[in-house]
Design a protein around this motif. Structure first.
Motif, mmCIF file in Angstrom:
data_model
loop_
_atom_site.group_PDB
_atom_site.id
_atom_site.type_symbol
_atom_site.label_atom_id
_atom_site.label_comp_id
_atom_site.label_asym_id
_atom_site.label_seq_id
_atom_site.Cartn_x
_atom_site.Cartn_y
_atom_site.Cartn_z
ATOM 1 N N ASP A 1 0.826 -1.216 0.000
ATOM 2 C CA ASP A 1 0.000 0.000 0.000
ATOM 3 C C ASP A 1 0.852 1.255 0.000
ATOM 4 O O ASP A 1 0.558 2.235 0.694
ATOM 5 N N LEU A 2 1.939 1.263 -0.788
ATOM 6 C CA LEU A 2 2.816 2.423 -0.892
ATOM 7 C C LEU A 2 2.366 3.311 -2.052
ATOM 8 O O LEU A 2 2.060 2.811 -3.135
ATOM 9 N N ASP A 3 2.330 4.598 -1.820
ATOM 10 C CA ASP A 3 1.866 5.554 -2.824
ATOM 11 C C ASP A 3 3.019 5.920 -3.756
ATOM 12 O O ASP A 3 3.894 6.691 -3.408
ATOM 13 N N PHE A 4 2.981 5.359 -4.981
ATOM 14 C CA PHE A 4 4.040 5.651 -5.947
ATOM 15 C C PHE A 4 3.570 6.603 -7.037
ATOM 16 O O PHE A 4 4.330 6.937 -7.943
ATOM 17 N N CYS A 5 2.308 7.040 -6.985
ATOM 18 C CA CYS A 5 1.795 7.940 -8.030
ATOM 19 C C CYS A 5 1.849 9.377 -7.524
ATOM 20 O O CYS A 5 2.774 10.127 -7.852
ATOM 21 N N CYS A 6 0.903 9.793 -6.714
ATOM 22 C CA CYS A 6 0.928 11.167 -6.185
ATOM 23 C C CYS A 6 2.153 11.389 -5.300
ATOM 24 O O CYS A 6 2.715 12.485 -5.266
ATOM 25 N N GLY A 7 2.572 10.346 -4.592
ATOM 26 C CA GLY A 7 3.735 10.452 -3.727
ATOM 27 C C GLY A 7 4.999 9.928 -4.375
ATOM 28 O O GLY A 7 5.926 9.496 -3.683
ATOM 29 N N GLY A 8 5.044 9.980 -5.700
ATOM 30 C CA GLY A 8 6.162 9.399 -6.431
ATOM 31 C C GLY A 8 7.512 10.015 -6.135
ATOM 32 O O GLY A 8 8.542 9.375 -6.337
ATOM 33 N N LYS A 9 7.538 11.263 -5.643
ATOM 34 C CA LYS A 9 8.811 11.921 -5.355
ATOM 35 C C LYS A 9 9.400 11.506 -4.005
ATOM 36 O O LYS A 9 10.559 11.791 -3.722
ATOM 37 N N HIS A 10 8.617 10.831 -3.186
ATOM 38 C CA HIS A 10 9.112 10.398 -1.885
ATOM 39 C C HIS A 10 10.065 9.218 -2.041
ATOM 40 O O HIS A 10 9.910 8.391 -2.933
ATOM 41 N N SER A 11 11.033 9.133 -1.172
ATOM 42 C CA SER A 11 11.955 8.004 -1.212
ATOM 43 C C SER A 11 11.234 6.739 -0.748
ATOM 44 O O SER A 11 10.176 6.805 -0.101
ATOM 45 N N LEU A 12 11.830 5.598 -1.067
ATOM 46 C CA LEU A 12 11.258 4.334 -0.607
ATOM 47 C C LEU A 12 11.175 4.318 0.908
ATOM 48 O O LEU A 12 10.177 3.851 1.477
ATOM 49 N N ALA A 13 12.195 4.849 1.570
ATOM 50 C CA ALA A 13 12.186 4.898 3.036
ATOM 51 C C ALA A 13 11.011 5.731 3.551
ATOM 52 O O ALA A 13 10.296 5.314 4.470
ATOM 53 N N GLN A 14 10.793 6.901 2.938
ATOM 54 C CA GLN A 14 9.693 7.769 3.384
ATOM 55 C C GLN A 14 8.338 7.120 3.139
ATOM 56 O O GLN A 14 7.451 7.151 3.994
ATOM 57 N N ALA A 15 8.162 6.525 1.952
ATOM 58 C CA ALA A 15 6.882 5.895 1.607
ATOM 59 C C ALA A 15 6.590 4.715 2.519
ATOM 60 O O ALA A 15 5.447 4.522 2.956
ATOM 61 N N ALA A 16 7.622 3.922 2.822
ATOM 62 C CA ALA A 16 7.435 2.755 3.682
ATOM 63 C C ALA A 16 7.110 3.183 5.114
ATOM 64 O O ALA A 16 6.194 2.639 5.741
ATOM 65 N N HIS A 17 7.848 4.150 5.641
ATOM 66 C CA HIS A 17 7.600 4.611 7.009
ATOM 67 C C HIS A 17 6.196 5.204 7.145
ATOM 68 O O HIS A 17 5.562 5.065 8.199
ATOM 69 N N ALA A 18 5.700 5.843 6.079
ATOM 70 C CA ALA A 18 4.358 6.423 6.120
ATOM 71 C C ALA A 18 3.295 5.350 6.309
ATOM 72 O O ALA A 18 2.218 5.616 6.848
ATOM 73 N N ARG A 19 3.589 4.123 5.856
ATOM 74 C CA ARG A 19 2.651 2.999 5.995
ATOM 75 C C ARG A 19 3.084 2.039 7.099
ATOM 76 O O ARG A 19 2.558 0.934 7.205
ATOM 77 N N GLN A 20 4.058 2.466 7.914
ATOM 78 C CA GLN A 20 4.571 1.653 9.017
ATOM 79 C C GLN A 20 5.065 0.296 8.530
ATOM 80 O O GLN A 20 4.785 -0.754 9.115
ATOM 81 N N VAL A 21 5.806 0.343 7.432
ATOM 82 C CA VAL A 21 6.397 -0.851 6.828
ATOM 83 C C VAL A 21 7.915 -0.699 6.878
ATOM 84 O O VAL A 21 8.444 0.408 6.726
ATOM 85 N N ASP A 22 8.625 -1.797 7.095
ATOM 86 C CA ASP A 22 10.080 -1.772 7.099
ATOM 87 C C ASP A 22 10.576 -1.616 5.665
ATOM 88 O O ASP A 22 10.347 -2.495 4.824
ATOM 89 N N PRO A 23 11.242 -0.508 5.319
ATOM 90 C CA PRO A 23 11.690 -0.314 3.943
ATOM 91 C C PRO A 23 12.672 -1.387 3.480
ATOM 92 O O PRO A 23 12.733 -1.705 2.285
ATOM 93 N N ALA A 24 13.413 -1.983 4.408
ATOM 94 C CA ALA A 24 14.355 -3.040 4.033
ATOM 95 C C ALA A 24 13.617 -4.263 3.507
ATOM 96 O O ALA A 24 14.105 -4.955 2.600
#
Length: 231
Positions: free
Chosen positions: A26-49
């Motif tokens: 459930d990571l936002d890669f469209c509207c939030g496409g400029k966010h890093s993978l780390a930022q997108a993952a943390h926003a969904r409380q997911v471990d980016p690793a």
């Protein structure tokens, strides 16, 4: 090379299959496409690793066999007309087919099951509002923005692109409300066939709309903006 600090939009563009992983978490890669993978993952409380590891297991070569990858490659090479035609046929026309049926199914579910606590009351009205907004948005692209891009009037397209990006953010907020209304598009155990068909269609629509926005924000619009900056 680590993907943690790369933008999710660039990852979605470069790695075939990445969007399926982003949908899984459930990571936002469209509207939030400029966010890093780390930022997108943390926003969904997911471990980016964890996400990165799954992405690294995907093929790291361009899948130029399918139409979408070929359209992106063409846009990268300066042929935005190929990607525009793909967007029109694969997304604009498809959204116009998807939403009326989803609205019909949502009305049916609310009429039959509206007394249940888990019924998504208000979903039909929300989908109608989304359809109206999306229709207006797509017409602006078809009548104003895309003709400018096809004529290579990139400087004149800057303001319409800014408007479309803003409206994409609004579509993203509308998708979030859709998720809130439907428990993240999760049908209850006792859901009837119509209810399950509705949620299956909603899931497909959500994924299509996110991919649609991604192709515009992170490929088509970005190339145009870069061309203007380089002129």
């Amino acid at each position: 090379m680590s993907l943690i600090h790369q933008s999710v939009g660039s990852i979605a563009k470069q790695i075939p299959g990445a969007t399926a992983v982003f949908h899984k978490y459930d990571l936002d890669f469209c509207c939030g496409g400029k966010h890093s993978l780390a930022q997108a993952a943390h926003a969904r409380q997911v471990d980016p690793a964890v996400v990165e590891a799954e992405l690294m297991r995907l093929p790291a070569v361009a899948a130029q066999a399918d139409a979408e990858s070929a359209a992106v490659v063409a846009c990268d090479a300066g042929h935005s007309d190929v990607l525009i035609e793909h967007i029109l046929q694969r997304y604009h026309e498809v959204h116009r087919q998807q939403l009326p049926e989803l609205i019909r199914l949502a009305h049916r579910v609310e009429q039959v099951h509206g007394d249940r606590d888990d019924c998504p009351v208000g979903l039909a009205a929300h989908l109608e509002a989304m359809f109206q907004a999306l229709q207006s948005h797509m017409l602006k692209e078809e009548k104003i923005l895309f003709p400018l891009l096809l004529a290579q009037h990139n400087a004149q397209a800057r303001m319409p692109i800014a408007v479309m990006r803003h409206e994409h953010d609004q579509h993203g907020a509308e998708l979030q409300k859709l998720l809130d209304l439907t428990d993240h598009i999760t049908p209850p155990r006792a859901a009837c066939t119509t209810w399950r068909a509705l949620y299956g269609g909603l899931r497909e629509f959500k994924e299509d709309l996110m991919q649609h926005i991604h192709l515009e924000n992170n490929v088509l619009f970005l190339h145009t903006e870069q061309a203007v900056a380089a002129a």
